[in-house]
Structures are given as structure tokens and as C-alpha cells.
Design a protein around this motif. Structure first.
Motif, short mmCIF file in Angstrom:
data_model
loop_
_atom_site.label_atom_id
_atom_site.label_comp_id
_atom_site.label_asym_id
_atom_site.label_seq_id
_atom_site.Cartn_x
_atom_site.Cartn_y
_atom_site.Cartn_z
N ASP A 1 0.85 -1.19 0.00
CA ASP A 1 0.00 0.00 0.00
C ASP A 1 0.89 1.25 0.00
O ASP A 1 2.11 1.16 -0.05
CB ASP A 1 -0.99 -0.03 1.16
CG ASP A 1 -0.39 0.28 2.52
OD1 ASP A 1 0.85 0.36 2.65
OD2 ASP A 1 -1.17 0.46 3.48
N GLU A 2 0.28 2.40 0.08
CA GLU A 2 1.02 3.66 -0.02
C GLU A 2 1.55 4.15 1.33
O GLU A 2 2.24 5.16 1.39
CB GLU A 2 0.13 4.74 -0.66
CG GLU A 2 -0.35 4.38 -2.05
CD GLU A 2 0.76 4.28 -3.09
OE1 GLU A 2 1.93 4.63 -2.81
OE2 GLU A 2 0.47 3.85 -4.22
N ALA B 1 -0.66 13.29 -1.88
CA ALA B 1 -0.44 13.78 -3.24
C ALA B 1 0.51 12.89 -4.04
O ALA B 1 1.51 13.34 -4.58
CB ALA B 1 0.08 15.21 -3.20
N ALA B 2 0.19 11.61 -4.11
CA ALA B 2 0.93 10.62 -4.91
C ALA B 2 2.37 10.41 -4.43
O ALA B 2 3.25 10.06 -5.21
CB ALA B 2 0.92 10.99 -6.39
N GLN C 1 6.85 16.91 11.03
CA GLN C 1 7.83 16.96 9.94
C GLN C 1 7.69 15.71 9.04
O GLN C 1 7.41 14.62 9.54
CB GLN C 1 9.26 17.04 10.49
CG GLN C 1 9.50 18.21 11.41
CD GLN C 1 9.20 19.55 10.74
OE1 GLN C 1 9.54 19.76 9.58
NE2 GLN C 1 8.55 20.43 11.48
N THR C 2 7.89 15.91 7.74
CA THR C 2 7.80 14.79 6.80
C THR C 2 9.06 14.71 5.94
O THR C 2 9.78 15.70 5.76
CB THR C 2 6.57 14.93 5.89
OG1 THR C 2 6.67 16.15 5.16
CG2 THR C 2 5.28 14.86 6.68
N LEU C 3 9.30 13.53 5.41
CA LEU C 3 10.45 13.25 4.57
C LEU C 3 9.98 12.30 3.47
O LEU C 3 9.52 11.19 3.75
CB LEU C 3 11.54 12.59 5.42
CG LEU C 3 12.89 12.32 4.82
CD1 LEU C 3 13.56 13.62 4.38
CD2 LEU C 3 13.76 11.59 5.83
N ALA C 4 10.06 12.74 2.21
CA ALA C 4 9.58 11.94 1.08
C ALA C 4 10.50 10.75 0.84
O ALA C 4 11.73 10.86 0.93
CB ALA C 4 9.50 12.80 -0.18
#
Length: 161
Positions: free
Chosen positions: A79-80, A86-87, A96-99
Motif C-alpha cells: 500500500d502507499e 499527493a501521490a 515533519q515529513t520526509l519523502a
């Protein structure tokens, strides 16, 4: 008279022994069968990027262990994740986020998903099979320290067989 009795007893004994015994029998067939269904199991290891590079992508791998009945087809989908926006998949620490993303190939060209070309396909051998997950934290992000609190995400791996 004794001779006659002994002789008669001997003749009777011989006639009993020499009388053919007649036995009857009947035979039937019995069907014996077995079936083998495709049976599979899966286990996972964590994917740990460690310290993210200041410049350039940070790569890491994890292993999925698959064991299926010999000849049984299987597919693995992912799964994602819990922080999908946003894809894109994101690791998260507080706000905080980290792609990052996960791939089926070492060149990190085929994104691992839950359908179509993003599935990993295989055939069971009866033995344990290792499947590598290729991860990458993409370059060009603003890296924010979270005071030692790791960025995390949870992915659901689904095996279909």
C-alpha cells in the motif's frame, strides 16, 4: 471291534482333512486421492535508511521472505503507507515529513504498489525465497532534525496466491 473303531476314526480323519475347503470372496476397488493447494507465508524485515545524506539520495533495502508450495504463483503488493499525500509516500516525525519511495528493482525505476506493474510476481519453489525491497529517500528535500525522534511510516505488504 477296537480295530474297526480305530480304522473308522482314521478314515473319518482322512476324509475331513482331504475335503476341499470352499471359501467365497468379493473384491472392490478403493479410490485413494490427495490434493495440494497453493499455500504461502510471508515475513518482513524493517527498512532502515539510517542517517539521511545531506546531498544526494539515501538508499536502503529490506527483505521479504516468501515460502509457497512448489509451482504456486504469488504476487506481492504494497500500500502507499500511513502518510501518503499527493501521490507520494512520506516518513513522518511529529509534524515533519520526509519523502521516500519503495521499488521492485535495484535501479529504483519500478515503484512498488498494490496493482499492475507495481506488483512483484513469482512462483513458489517449496523453499524460502528472498525478495528485496529497494527504498530511497529522494534528494532535494529540506532536511529538518527532529531531536533524535525518527521519521517513520508503516506499509502493508499483501501477498496474493
Amino acid at each position: 471291534m477296537k480295530k474297526f473303531t480305530v480304522l473308522f476314526a482314521l478314515i473319518s480323519l482322512i476324509s475331513i482333512i482331504s475335503v476341499p475347503v470352499s471359501a467365497e470372496s468379493d473384491s472392490k476397488t478403493m479410490v485413494v486421492s490427495a490434493s495440494i493447494s497453493s499455500i504461502c507465508s510471508i515475513s518482513t524485515t524493517p527498512l532502515n535508511f539510517g542517517e539521511v545524506n545531506l546531498t544526494g539520495a539515501t538508499n536502503a533495502t529490506a527483505t521479504l521472505s516468501v515460502q509457497c508450495t512448489n509451482g504456486g504463483a504469488w504476487s506481492l503488493g504494497m500500500d502507499e503507507g500511513q502518510n501518503f499525500v499527493a501521490a507520494a509516500r512520506f516518513l513522518k516525525s511529529g509534524t515533519q515529513t520526509l519523502a521516500y519511495d519503495l521499488f521492485t528493482d535495484p535501479a529504483r525505476g519500478v515503484r512498488w504498489t498494490g496493482a499492475g506493474a507495481g506488483l512483484k510476481l513469482g512462483t513458489g519453489t517449496g523453499a524460502l525465497q528472498s525478495v528485496t525491497v529497494y527504498g530511497q529517500v529522494t534528494t532535494g528535500q529540506i532536511l529538518i532534525s527532529t531531536g533524535g525522534v525518527p521519521y517513520t511510516d508503516t506499509i502493508i505488504v499483501t501477498m496474493t496466491y
